[in-house]
Design an enzyme around this catalytic site. Sequence first.
Site, PDB file in Angstrom:
ATOM      1  N   HIS A  32       0.859  -1.185   0.000  1.00 34.21           N
ATOM      2  CA  HIS A  32       0.000   0.000   0.000  1.00 34.21           C
ATOM      3  C   HIS A  32       0.896   1.237   0.000  1.00 34.21           C
ATOM      4  O   HIS A  32       1.020   1.945   1.005  1.00 34.21           O
ATOM      5  CB  HIS A  32      -0.920  -0.006   1.225  1.00 34.21           C
ATOM      6  CG  HIS A  32      -1.968   1.073   1.220  1.00 34.21           C
ATOM      7  ND1 HIS A  32      -3.317   0.817   1.398  1.00 34.21           N
ATOM      8  CD2 HIS A  32      -1.886   2.411   1.046  1.00 34.21           C
ATOM      9  CE1 HIS A  32      -3.996   1.960   1.351  1.00 34.21           C
ATOM     10  NE2 HIS A  32      -3.129   2.941   1.146  1.00 34.21           N
ATOM     11  N   THR A 129      -2.608   6.332 -10.024  1.00 34.88           N
ATOM     12  CA  THR A 129      -3.750   6.614 -10.902  1.00 34.88           C
ATOM     13  C   THR A 129      -3.250   7.139 -12.242  1.00 34.88           C
ATOM     14  O   THR A 129      -2.496   8.114 -12.278  1.00 34.88           O
ATOM     15  CB  THR A 129      -4.669   7.672 -10.262  1.00 34.88           C
ATOM     16  OG1 THR A 129      -5.070   7.228  -8.963  1.00 34.88           O
ATOM     17  CG2 THR A 129      -5.902   7.913 -11.119  1.00 34.88           C
ATOM     18  N   PRO A 130      -3.632   6.518 -13.352  1.00 34.18           N
ATOM     19  CA  PRO A 130      -3.208   7.017 -14.668  1.00 34.18           C
ATOM     20  C   PRO A 130      -3.703   8.447 -14.883  1.00 34.18           C
ATOM     21  O   PRO A 130      -4.875   8.743 -14.659  1.00 34.18           O
ATOM     22  CB  PRO A 130      -3.877   6.054 -15.660  1.00 34.18           C
ATOM     23  CG  PRO A 130      -4.225   4.849 -14.856  1.00 34.18           C
ATOM     24  CD  PRO A 130      -4.493   5.334 -13.469  1.00 34.18           C
ATOM     25  N   HIS A 223      -9.736   1.268  -0.735  1.00 36.04           N
ATOM     26  CA  HIS A 223      -9.740   2.091   0.464  1.00 36.04           C
ATOM     27  C   HIS A 223     -11.177   2.085   0.991  1.00 36.04           C
ATOM     28  O   HIS A 223     -12.099   2.492   0.279  1.00 36.04           O
ATOM     29  CB  HIS A 223      -9.325   3.519   0.135  1.00 36.04           C
ATOM     30  CG  HIS A 223      -7.859   3.697  -0.120  1.00 36.04           C
ATOM     31  ND1 HIS A 223      -7.211   3.096  -1.169  1.00 36.04           N
ATOM     32  CD2 HIS A 223      -6.922   4.437   0.548  1.00 36.04           C
ATOM     33  CE1 HIS A 223      -5.928   3.445  -1.143  1.00 36.04           C
ATOM     34  NE2 HIS A 223      -5.724   4.250  -0.121  1.00 36.04           N
ATOM     35  N   GLU A 226     -12.496   4.661   5.551  1.00 41.67           N
ATOM     36  CA  GLU A 226     -11.295   5.419   5.889  1.00 41.67           C
ATOM     37  C   GLU A 226     -11.629   6.672   6.693  1.00 41.67           C
ATOM     38  O   GLU A 226     -10.783   7.233   7.374  1.00 41.67           O
ATOM     39  CB  GLU A 226     -10.595   5.793   4.585  1.00 41.67           C
ATOM     40  CG  GLU A 226      -9.228   6.389   4.705  1.00 41.67           C
ATOM     41  CD  GLU A 226      -8.624   6.703   3.335  1.00 41.67           C
ATOM     42  OE1 GLU A 226      -7.483   7.198   3.321  1.00 41.67           O
ATOM     43  OE2 GLU A 226      -9.287   6.483   2.307  1.00 41.67           O
ATOM     44  N   ASP A 302       1.881   3.702   3.210  1.00 42.59           N
ATOM     45  CA  ASP A 302       0.869   4.595   2.644  1.00 42.59           C
ATOM     46  C   ASP A 302       1.530   5.694   1.808  1.00 42.59           C
ATOM     47  O   ASP A 302       1.636   5.577   0.599  1.00 42.59           O
ATOM     48  CB  ASP A 302      -0.009   5.174   3.746  1.00 42.59           C
ATOM     49  CG  ASP A 302      -1.329   5.739   3.207  1.00 42.59           C
ATOM     50  OD1 ASP A 302      -1.617   5.554   2.014  1.00 42.59           O
ATOM     51  OD2 ASP A 302      -2.078   6.357   3.992  1.00 42.59           O
TER      52      ASP A 302
END
Length: 355
Positions: A32, A129-130, A223, A226, A302
């Site tokens: 992660h 993320t693209p 996620h 959270e 993270d």
Amino acid sequence: MSKISGPAAAALASLCPDNVIFLQSLPKAELHAHLNGSIPVKTILELAQKYPPSGAHAAEVADTIEKLGSGVDFNEISDFFFLMSVIYALTSTPEAVATVTRAVLQSFLNPADDGAESPQCAYLELRSTPRATTHMTRERYLVTVLDEIETYPATQAALIVSVDRRMSDLDLAECVSLAIEMKNRGRRVVGIDVCGDPRSGDMRSFTHHLSRAKGAGLGLTVHIAEHTANTTEDSLALLSCRPDRLGHATFLSDELKAFESADPCIEICLSSNLLGKSVASLDAHHIHYYLKNDHPIVICTDDKLPFRTSCLGEYSLLLAQPPLGLGLSRDDVARIARMGMDAAFLRPRDCRSRL
């Protein structure tokens, strides 16, 4: 030692040398780690020199970059999201994306420059993320990141494609399709992640796309729970896709924990939770529930950049005596490390077939 601060640094400093050597020797999986949240400060400063910020927000970006040198103070988990806009401003070209990906991989997988430290982890599933900018398409972004990841053996590094909760259905569909396409091309994409501002998005609209990714053989991590604003409906929508791993799961209710029939591994990020103030203390941390119930967990960083931690620092929080750590035994810590390796989307038997 790598420069870390806060709870992880205090826990690490409290350990005797033998315990530090023990933690360094453990094969650890980092499952992660967000690419843009793990960029070394040195790399950001170098990029800022090479590509000076411009435009309406140039002064604000420059001020944030300057503060990075001395650390960032986060009062709430949502405070972190502004930093992302600064990172994005500096990584809008394929060349910059390649630079930061290379730096992040080296920070996790290479020994320290002075040889005093072993690599932070044995295996890394980096997630990102693209992004489409005026300089690159989402496909070019993914190819650029994968080109760097694939300079390492399959036994060491792979990519999880993240989709953001704020994405439109069209953008979500494109990112999932790209992840599937890359996997089918033999590129090292192993999973899909759902991330982004936990207060945003309707996860019921995501389920079709996430199920499509799972059907294509990709692992799924989300996620979940959270933030206190996450509703039961939100979590149920994500759980209905039968994720393999859950990110944070900080506020997952007892009712929803019972829903986890497949026992998905929980990605625990201790420093992130403490410094983001989603948990009040180690004593109050939800890791205790999962340890008590022998539920699979993996210890992760993270975002190393804002939370100033490392894999060694996070494991120190397990071994250090209270109140600096959980005071677990070496056997328990070693078992947790094994659980993390077992939770990887790219299993050792898969790695051997791809070498």
